[in-house]
Write a protein that holds these residues in place. Structure first.
Motif, PDB file in Angstrom:
ATOM      1  N   PHE A  65       0.838  -1.197   0.000  1.00 51.68           N
ATOM      2  CA  PHE A  65       0.000   0.000   0.000  1.00 51.68           C
ATOM      3  C   PHE A  65       0.875   1.250   0.000  1.00 51.68           C
ATOM      4  CE2 PHE A  65      -4.431  -1.316   1.088  1.00 51.68           C
ATOM      5  CZ  PHE A  65      -4.219  -2.674   1.162  1.00 51.68           C
ATOM      6  N   SER A  66       0.519   2.210  -0.848  1.00 52.38           N
ATOM      7  CA  SER A  66       1.201   3.495  -0.833  1.00 52.38           C
ATOM      8  C   SER A  66       0.196   4.594  -1.142  1.00 52.38           C
ATOM      9  CB  SER A  66       2.345   3.516  -1.853  1.00 52.38           C
ATOM     10  OG  SER A  66       1.854   3.352  -3.159  1.00 52.38           O
ATOM     11  N   ALA A  67       0.417   5.769  -0.575  1.00 55.07           N
ATOM     12  CA  ALA A  67      -0.475   6.902  -0.804  1.00 55.07           C
ATOM     13  C   ALA A  67       0.355   8.135  -1.089  1.00 55.07           C
ATOM     14  CB  ALA A  67      -1.374   7.140   0.404  1.00 55.07           C
ATOM     15  N   LYS A  68      -0.167   8.952  -1.991  1.00 52.48           N
ATOM     16  CA  LYS A  68       0.526  10.180  -2.343  1.00 52.48           C
ATOM     17  C   LYS A  68      -0.473  11.325  -2.407  1.00 52.48           C
ATOM     18  CE  LYS A  68       4.156   7.995  -5.107  1.00 52.48           C
ATOM     19  NZ  LYS A  68       4.805   7.917  -6.447  1.00 52.48           N
ATOM     20  N   MET A  69       0.065  12.524  -2.224  1.00 48.06           N
ATOM     21  CA  MET A  69      -0.754  13.716  -2.382  1.00 48.06           C
ATOM     22  C   MET A  69       0.114  14.757  -3.082  1.00 48.06           C
ATOM     23  SD  MET A  69      -3.245  15.541   0.345  1.00 48.06           S
ATOM     24  CE  MET A  69      -4.490  16.703  -0.245  1.00 48.06           C
ATOM     25  N   PRO A  70       0.166  14.719  -4.405  1.00 48.39           N
ATOM     26  CA  PRO A  70       1.070  15.592  -5.155  1.00 48.39           C
ATOM     27  C   PRO A  70       0.688  17.069  -5.087  1.00 48.39           C
ATOM     28  CG  PRO A  70      -0.342  14.346  -6.639  1.00 48.39           C
ATOM     29  CD  PRO A  70      -0.573  13.806  -5.278  1.00 48.39           C
ATOM     30  N   ASN A  71      -0.581  17.342  -4.830  1.00 47.87           N
ATOM     31  CA  ASN A  71      -1.018  18.725  -4.663  1.00 47.87           C
ATOM     32  C   ASN A  71      -2.255  18.778  -3.786  1.00 47.87           C
ATOM     33  OD1 ASN A  71      -3.439  18.502  -6.449  1.00 47.87           O
ATOM     34  ND2 ASN A  71      -1.861  18.119  -7.998  1.00 47.87           N
ATOM     35  N   ALA A  72      -2.718  19.973  -3.500  1.00 52.16           N
ATOM     36  CA  ALA A  72      -3.807  20.144  -2.526  1.00 52.16           C
ATOM     37  C   ALA A  72      -5.149  19.621  -3.028  1.00 52.16           C
ATOM     38  CB  ALA A  72      -3.932  21.614  -2.154  1.00 52.16           C
ATOM     39  N   SER A  73      -5.237  19.298  -4.301  1.00 51.90           N
ATOM     40  CA  SER A  73      -6.538  18.917  -4.834  1.00 51.90           C
ATOM     41  C   SER A  73      -6.591  17.479  -5.326  1.00 51.90           C
ATOM     42  CB  SER A  73      -6.929  19.854  -5.984  1.00 51.90           C
ATOM     43  OG  SER A  73      -5.959  19.823  -7.001  1.00 51.90           O
ATOM     44  N   PHE A  74      -5.608  16.671  -4.968  1.00 46.81           N
ATOM     45  CA  PHE A  74      -5.593  15.314  -5.501  1.00 46.81           C
ATOM     46  C   PHE A  74      -4.756  14.380  -4.634  1.00 46.81           C
ATOM     47  CE2 PHE A  74      -6.269  12.166  -8.588  1.00 46.81           C
ATOM     48  CZ  PHE A  74      -5.081  11.550  -8.949  1.00 46.81           C
ATOM     49  N   SER A  75      -5.295  13.189  -4.404  1.00 49.43           N
ATOM     50  CA  SER A  75      -4.551  12.166  -3.682  1.00 49.43           C
ATOM     51  C   SER A  75      -4.848  10.801  -4.295  1.00 49.43           C
ATOM     52  CB  SER A  75      -4.931  12.147  -2.199  1.00 49.43           C
ATOM     53  OG  SER A  75      -4.261  11.111  -1.499  1.00 49.43           O
ATOM     54  N   THR A  76      -3.883   9.899  -4.207  1.00 47.86           N
ATOM     55  CA  THR A  76      -4.077   8.532  -4.681  1.00 47.86           C
ATOM     56  C   THR A  76      -3.688   7.536  -3.606  1.00 47.86           C
ATOM     57  OG1 THR A  76      -1.850   8.435  -5.610  1.00 47.86           O
ATOM     58  CG2 THR A  76      -3.631   9.134  -7.089  1.00 47.86           C
ATOM     59  N   LEU A  77      -4.364   6.419  -3.619  1.00 50.10           N
ATOM     60  CA  LEU A  77      -4.018   5.266  -2.795  1.00 50.10           C
ATOM     61  C   LEU A  77      -3.786   4.104  -3.753  1.00 50.10           C
ATOM     62  CD1 LEU A  77      -3.790   3.984   0.084  1.00 50.10           C
ATOM     63  CD2 LEU A  77      -6.200   3.362  -0.146  1.00 50.10           C
ATOM     64  N   LYS A  78      -2.579   3.555  -3.712  1.00 51.59           N
ATOM     65  CA  LYS A  78      -2.216   2.516  -4.655  1.00 51.59           C
ATOM     66  C   LYS A  78      -1.946   1.204  -3.924  1.00 51.59           C
ATOM     67  CE  LYS A  78       0.189   3.820  -8.116  1.00 51.59           C
ATOM     68  NZ  LYS A  78       1.280   4.321  -9.016  1.00 51.59           N
ATOM     69  N   ILE A  79      -2.406   0.118  -4.514  1.00 51.20           N
ATOM     70  CA  ILE A  79      -2.133  -1.224  -3.986  1.00 51.20           C
ATOM     71  C   ILE A  79      -1.458  -2.019  -5.099  1.00 51.20           C
ATOM     72  CG2 ILE A  79      -3.082  -3.265  -2.855  1.00 51.20           C
ATOM     73  CD1 ILE A  79      -5.647  -1.629  -2.309  1.00 51.20           C
TER      74      ILE A  79
END
Lengths: 112, 111
Positions: A65-79
């Motif tokens: 599991f990994s999560a990112k938030m490259p900017n204030a309006s978007f986030s992803t959770l990856k498996i």
């Protein structure tokens, strides 16, 4: 405001495949949270961000599991890779500091 | 965050007041009591929160005992749409922002 937007609403994939869940928080909210819900374990906090920086990832089950938030309006959770035990509803929520959380409608993930 | 204890389930007749109890005997002075609910297949929804005074909004009332060791959420005129799982959560404001959900109370409104 449209609220917290998650995509996709439903995801069906096969074991071993990569899965990416997406979240758009409410504009102006500094905090973003990822939760997972199953019948057995209820609602679990996976990770949360403040101003795009991960603050507490102690709930992330494992390195898949990994999560990112490259900017204030978007986030992803990856498996990657996904497993059948990852099947659950994944919720994203956002909030201003010290205030109530607003949740999205969730992504229903099924890993076959 | 302090642990909370709620009954696993409750029933209430439509039109009557629904009173949902919550015990939080280890609550600290800087911890608030929050209530959220989750209607089937939707994301949790904020209802109300308080520190030590009773609170009321358009959705519900929150009664906190003087010693703050327990509280009651009151839905004054329950409707079928109030059928949901209700979560009582204790949370520090100004510290760790995480919100930890327990198992909640499954409230069923009976027609």
């Amino acid at each position: 405001d449209a609220g917290v937007i998650q995509s996709p609403r439903h995801e069906v994939t096969e074991m071993g495949q990569e899965v990416t869940l997406r979240c758009k928080p409410i504009s102006g909210h500094d905090y973003l949270f990822w939760y997972r819900q199953t019948m057995m374990r209820g609602l679990e906090l996976l990770i949360y961000f403040n101003n795009n920086v991960p603050i507490d990832d102690s709930g992330m089950p494992e390195d898949r599991f990994s999560a990112k938030m490259p900017n204030a309006s978007f986030s992803t959770l990856k498996i990657q890779p996904s497993e059948p035990r990852d099947s659950a509803v994944y919720f994203c929520a956002s909030s201003p500091p010290g205030r109530k959380l607003f949740f999205g409608s969730g992504t229903q993930l099924s890993v076959l | 965050d302090a642990k909370t204890t709620q009954p696993p389930s409750m029933d209430c007749a439509e039109g009557r007041a629904a009173n949902l109890p919550c015990n939080h005997s280890t609550i600290s002075g800087n911890e608030y009591v929050y209530w959220y609910r989750q209607i089937h297949s939707q994301g949790p929804q904020y209802i109300i929160h308080g520190l030590k005074n009773n609170e009321t909004n358009e959705m519900a009332s929150l009664i906190i005992t003087e010693d703050r060791k327990s509280s009651t959420l009151i839905l004054p005129h329950a409707t079928l749409r109030d059928t949901a799982v209700y979560y009582c959560i204790v949370r520090v404001i100004g510290g760790n922002e995480k919100l930890t959900f327990g198992t909640g109370t499954r409230l069923t409104i009976i027609p």
